[in-house]
Design a protein around this motif. Sequence first.
Motif, short mmCIF file in Angstrom:
data_model
loop_
_atom_site.label_atom_id
_atom_site.label_comp_id
_atom_site.label_asym_id
_atom_site.label_seq_id
_atom_site.Cartn_x
_atom_site.Cartn_y
_atom_site.Cartn_z
N ASP A 1 -72.33 42.77 -50.12
CA ASP A 1 -73.13 41.53 -50.07
C ASP A 1 -74.44 41.76 -49.32
N SER A 2 -74.87 43.01 -49.26
CA SER A 2 -76.07 43.33 -48.50
C SER A 2 -77.33 42.71 -49.09
N GLY A 3 -77.27 42.28 -50.32
CA GLY A 3 -78.42 41.66 -50.95
C GLY A 3 -78.52 40.16 -50.73
N MET A 4 -77.52 39.58 -50.13
CA MET A 4 -77.55 38.13 -49.86
C MET A 4 -78.64 37.87 -48.83
N PRO A 5 -79.60 37.02 -49.17
CA PRO A 5 -80.79 36.89 -48.32
C PRO A 5 -80.49 36.40 -46.91
N GLU A 6 -79.62 35.48 -46.75
CA GLU A 6 -79.35 34.95 -45.42
C GLU A 6 -78.07 34.11 -45.46
N ASP A 7 -77.73 33.58 -44.30
CA ASP A 7 -76.44 32.87 -44.18
C ASP A 7 -76.37 31.62 -45.03
N ARG A 8 -77.48 31.17 -45.54
CA ARG A 8 -77.45 29.96 -46.37
C ARG A 8 -76.78 30.25 -47.72
N PHE A 9 -76.67 31.52 -48.06
CA PHE A 9 -76.07 31.93 -49.33
C PHE A 9 -74.64 32.39 -49.09
N SER A 10 -73.74 31.95 -49.96
CA SER A 10 -72.37 32.42 -49.91
C SER A 10 -71.83 32.50 -51.34
N ALA A 11 -70.91 33.43 -51.56
CA ALA A 11 -70.32 33.59 -52.89
C ALA A 11 -68.82 33.78 -52.75
N LYS A 12 -68.12 33.25 -53.73
CA LYS A 12 -66.66 33.37 -53.74
C LYS A 12 -66.18 33.73 -55.14
N MET A 13 -65.03 34.34 -55.19
CA MET A 13 -64.38 34.61 -56.48
C MET A 13 -62.89 34.37 -56.29
#
Lengths: 114, 113
Positions: free
Chosen positions: A57-69
């Motif tokens: 998840d190193s490409g996630m810009p900042e803590d405002r972004f989250s992803a789940k599966m």
Amino acid sequence: DAGVIQSPRHEVTEMGQEVTLRCKPISGHDYLFWYRQTMMRGLELLIYFNNNVPIDDSGMPEDRFSAKMPNASFSTLKIQPSEPRDSAVYFCASRITWGYNEQFFGPGTRLTVL
Amino acid sequence: GQQVMQIPQYQHVQEGEDFTTYCNSSTTLSNIQWYKQRPGGHPVFLIQLVKSGEVKKQKRLTFQFGEAKKNSSLHITATQTTDVGTYFCAGSPWGGGYQKVTFGIGTKLQVIP
């Protein structure tokens, strides 16, 4: 096969609101990728999963972004709170481990944050 | 981290002219992929190159992978209006597995009829 399915196709929201993007990968594919595309930065990999587990998840810009599966057929990308600079096209892609490393992209979600 | 540079960023050609886009990586690659994105569409896989010096052809498209596996090119012979779109290269780092690819910025091709 329906291909990779993304929803919504277009989203317009106001700054500060929560945004949730959805993706259904191709059945049987064990890798799922989230990308963001802008004119300035091109296609950026945000995060990818293997067998539903986040690997990078190193490409996630900042803590405002989250992803789940939560399962093999569904993934979400959430932005909370959204900002105007998050405006972009977000693509989900999936692929299978074996054979060609071809990634199959969904149609994308065009996000506009006012 | 790995960087993949692509030039030119834009190219206008007259229909029937040839077109070439170049891709260069800051690090050695295990493989390189090429994708095409039509206006308003999503990237679609064209081909993957794995071997040093590899050359592959698809009708009017010729793909090359450099001997050092750090650069690649896509050449289109006698462009047609159906070739319009943005062409991306995407590379996987050597030793980093095939999962993660870094996309170039893309070359946007316009074909003037």
